[in-house]
Scaffold this motif. Structure first.
Motif, PDB file in Angstrom:
ATOM      1  N   LEU A  10      -2.517   2.060  -4.143  1.00 48.70           N
ATOM      2  CA  LEU A  10      -3.868   2.079  -4.675  1.00 48.70           C
ATOM      3  C   LEU A  10      -4.585   0.787  -4.322  1.00 48.70           C
ATOM      4  O   LEU A  10      -4.092  -0.293  -4.622  1.00 48.70           O
ATOM      5  N   LEU A 192      -7.974   8.566 -11.469  1.00 44.08           N
ATOM      6  CA  LEU A 192      -7.084   8.601 -10.306  1.00 44.08           C
ATOM      7  C   LEU A 192      -5.667   8.727 -10.841  1.00 44.08           C
ATOM      8  O   LEU A 192      -5.172   7.827 -11.529  1.00 44.08           O
ATOM      9  N   GLU A 194      -1.546   9.374 -10.243  1.00 40.85           N
ATOM     10  CA  GLU A 194      -0.497   9.160  -9.237  1.00 40.85           C
ATOM     11  C   GLU A 194       0.866   9.413  -9.855  1.00 40.85           C
ATOM     12  O   GLU A 194       1.147   8.944 -10.969  1.00 40.85           O
ATOM     13  N   LEU A 199      -1.278  11.450  -5.073  1.00 44.06           N
ATOM     14  CA  LEU A 199      -2.476  11.110  -5.822  1.00 44.06           C
ATOM     15  C   LEU A 199      -3.531  12.207  -5.827  1.00 44.06           C
ATOM     16  O   LEU A 199      -3.644  12.989  -4.887  1.00 44.06           O
ATOM     17  N   VAL A 213      -7.701   4.928  -1.613  1.00 43.16           N
ATOM     18  CA  VAL A 213      -6.257   4.727  -1.514  1.00 43.16           C
ATOM     19  C   VAL A 213      -5.911   4.409  -0.067  1.00 43.16           C
ATOM     20  O   VAL A 213      -6.604   4.837   0.859  1.00 43.16           O
TER      21      VAL A 213
END
Length: 338
Positions: A10, A192, A194, A199, A213
């Protein structure tokens, strides 16, 4: 099939100190999860974190081959000829996996578990060494997505005997989607999510920019992608997902040969082509995760043909004579611009 993922890192370091973006973290499926989210003023962060953990845990308890008490382990150990009632999520994921197996000509196959275990990449761990052709033939006799029958009305699957389903190539992606759906239900429309490097993003950060990303460059040192030269591509996740897989960190050597953790269900052997990594951009992470495995098994030529036919956004990074080489589908090129 994907025992380990190439991490998508990220590029959101400033979020750690942003007042209106909260970061949540936890563990599941032998890996970690994280969520960066813009919360409504009335949201309770403790409840949000607990809700996220409950969603990923629920997927794990349904679809893990590593948990003897999971619904998947129950199906795999069920007596031959018995119909097993499955939780709705498990049934839906298995149904999708069987459809992808059919569409890909068996390059993707959720019944590949016996081969994954035989090569030492499943829960039945043993010292890594190449199995004998006889052992591979025996395991292959148990592999075949056509053996699994579904009963849509009652959410049941038939265990014909000897079938061992492995959903590790899709469960993490599905768990990302489950968390996204749960956040949507809480009125959170910018996040976001993950899980294990896979993701999915929605909405925008408070400054109006999308979630960015970075796709790790194959061969990068673990955790080194803070350096720009360790990033292959930067992707904006605006209401879409991305998954990347590769073999340069998960393999073993035996008899002077290197064996990938990606097993081709059609041959019983690890894939042997020159793919360093595969990245997929899709509307949801379940598709991105499983299609990454499919593309890896198909290889760059057949995989690209399949991607063009089905409109799949894929980026292949290949080992070339003079370093890494990229091949991307038209859909991936378009996604980079959107």
């Amino acid at each position: 099939m994907k025992a380990i993922l190439v991490l998508l890192f990220l590029l959101v370091a400033p979020l750690a100190t942003a007042n209106d973006v909260r970061r949540f973290e936890g563990e599941v499926m032998g890996t970690t999860w994280s969520v960066n989210a813009v919360l409504p003023a009335e949201a309770d962060p403790a409840r949000i974190r607990a809700g996220i953990q409950a969603e990923v845990d629920r997927v794990d308890l349904q679809m893990s081959t590593w948990k003897p008490a999971s619904d998947l382990s129950r199906f795999n150990s069920a007596p031959a000829g018995t119909w097993q009632v499955l939780p709705v999520e498990f049934y839906d994921v298995l149904s999708y996996a069987l459809q992808l197996a059919s569409s890909s000509g068996g390059a993707y196959d959720p019944t590949v578990g016996p081969l994954v275990n035989l090569w030492g990449f499943g829960p039945e761990r043993h010292s890594h060494e190449a199995p004998t052709p006889e052992a591979i033939a025996t395991a292959r006799a148990r592999v075949g997505w056509q053996h699994v029958q579904l009963d849509p009305k009652n959410h049941r699957a038939l265990q014909p005997g000897g079938v061992y389903v492995d959903l590790s190539s899709v469960a993490k992606g599905f768990s990302v989607d489950q968390v996204a759906r749960w956040l949507d239900a809480q009125g959170i429309d910018a996040y976001l999510v993950e899980v294990g490097g896979e993701l999915r993003g929605r909405g925008r950060k408070p400054d109006g920019t999308p979630w960015h990303v970075g796709i790790e460059r194959p061969g990068a040192a673990a955790g080194a992608v803070d350096d720009v030269d360790q990033v292959e591509r930067i992707v904006s996740l605006r209401d879409r997902a991305i998954a990347t897989s590769g073999d340069y960190r998960h393999f073993f050597e035996s008899g002077g040969k290197v064996f990938s953790h990606h097993i081709d269900p059609r041959t019983g052997y690890p894939v042997a082509h020159k793919i360093a990594s595969v990245s997929i951009i899709a509307a949801d992470c379940m598709h991105a995760d499983s299609l990454g495995t499919t593309m890896t098994v198909l290889g760059p030529d057949a995989g690209m043909a399949y991607a063009k036919t089905h409109g799949i956004a894929v980026l292949f990074v290949l080992y070339g004579e003079h370093g890494f080489e990229e091949r991307m589908s038209p859909a991936f090129a378009a996604a980079l611009k959107s």
